[in-house]
Scaffold this active site. Sequence first.
Site, PDB file in Angstrom:
ATOM      1  N   VAL A 161       0.834  -1.204   0.000  1.00 37.10           N
ATOM      2  CA  VAL A 161       0.000   0.000   0.000  1.00 37.10           C
ATOM      3  C   VAL A 161       0.871   1.257   0.000  1.00 37.10           C
ATOM      4  CG1 VAL A 161      -1.646   1.335   1.384  1.00 37.10           C
ATOM      5  CG2 VAL A 161      -1.972  -1.119   1.108  1.00 37.10           C
ATOM      6  N   ASP A 162       1.915   1.243   0.819  1.00 41.54           N
ATOM      7  CA  ASP A 162       2.801   2.399   0.953  1.00 41.54           C
ATOM      8  C   ASP A 162       3.410   2.783  -0.399  1.00 41.54           C
ATOM      9  OD1 ASP A 162       4.247   4.411   2.259  1.00 41.54           O
ATOM     10  OD2 ASP A 162       5.788   3.039   2.982  1.00 41.54           O
ATOM     11  N   GLY A 186      -0.681  -7.351   5.476  1.00 41.09           N
ATOM     12  CA  GLY A 186       0.093  -7.747   4.299  1.00 41.09           C
ATOM     13  C   GLY A 186       1.447  -8.279   4.707  1.00 41.09           C
ATOM     14  N   TYR A 211       3.452  -7.349   6.867  1.00 36.06           N
ATOM     15  CA  TYR A 211       3.728  -7.373   8.307  1.00 36.06           C
ATOM     16  C   TYR A 211       3.146  -8.605   8.987  1.00 36.06           C
ATOM     17  CZ  TYR A 211       5.744  -2.648   8.330  1.00 36.06           C
ATOM     18  OH  TYR A 211       6.541  -1.545   8.134  1.00 36.06           O
TER      19      TYR A 211
END
Length: 167
Positions: free
Chosen positions: A32-33, A123, A125
Site C-alpha cells: 500500500v505504501d 500484508g 507485516y
Amino acid sequence: MEITLVQGDITEQRADAIVNAANSSLMGGGGVDGAIHRRGGPEILEECRKLRASRYGKGLRTGQAVATTAGRLAARWVIHTVGPVHARSEDRSALLASCYRESLRVADELGATSVAFPAISAGIYGWPVDDAARIAVETVRAAETNVADVRFVLLDGAAYAAFEARL
C-alpha cells in the site's frame, strides 16, 4: 458513522483522507505504501521528507499517525500510520488498534469526514487477516470521531470476506 467495504485499489478512492500503511521512515516502500507514493506523486514524498527533517527525525513510531498532502490522488490528504509487525511471542494488538484510533484523531484535526483504510499490518507485516479485521472493525466502531464515512478498501477477496464477517 457508516462503515462500508470496497474490494479494490485504495489509491482510486475519492475520500477526504486515505490511510497509508506506512513504514516508519515515511519514505515509501512496498505494498500500500509504495502504491500511494507512486500514484500520489513526488508531493507526498516531499512532505514526508519535511516531516523527517522536523518532528520525526527518527521516523514515525508504530501506532502513531501523521498527515500529508495526497498529491495527485483523488483524496485531500494521506494519513500515514505505522502498523506493528505481527509476533506470536508478543501481543501487539494495542498498537494495531492505535493505528486506527490515531488515524481517526488526525482525520478529525483535519476536518475530514470520509476516510479510506487498508487492512493495516495484514500484508507483509504478517498479521492474520481475520484478527486484523476484528481489531480494525472493533476499534473504528468504538472510536469517538466526527468521521461519518469509513471505508475499508481491501485488495483481495479473502480480506474482503474477513472484514465482511466482522461487520
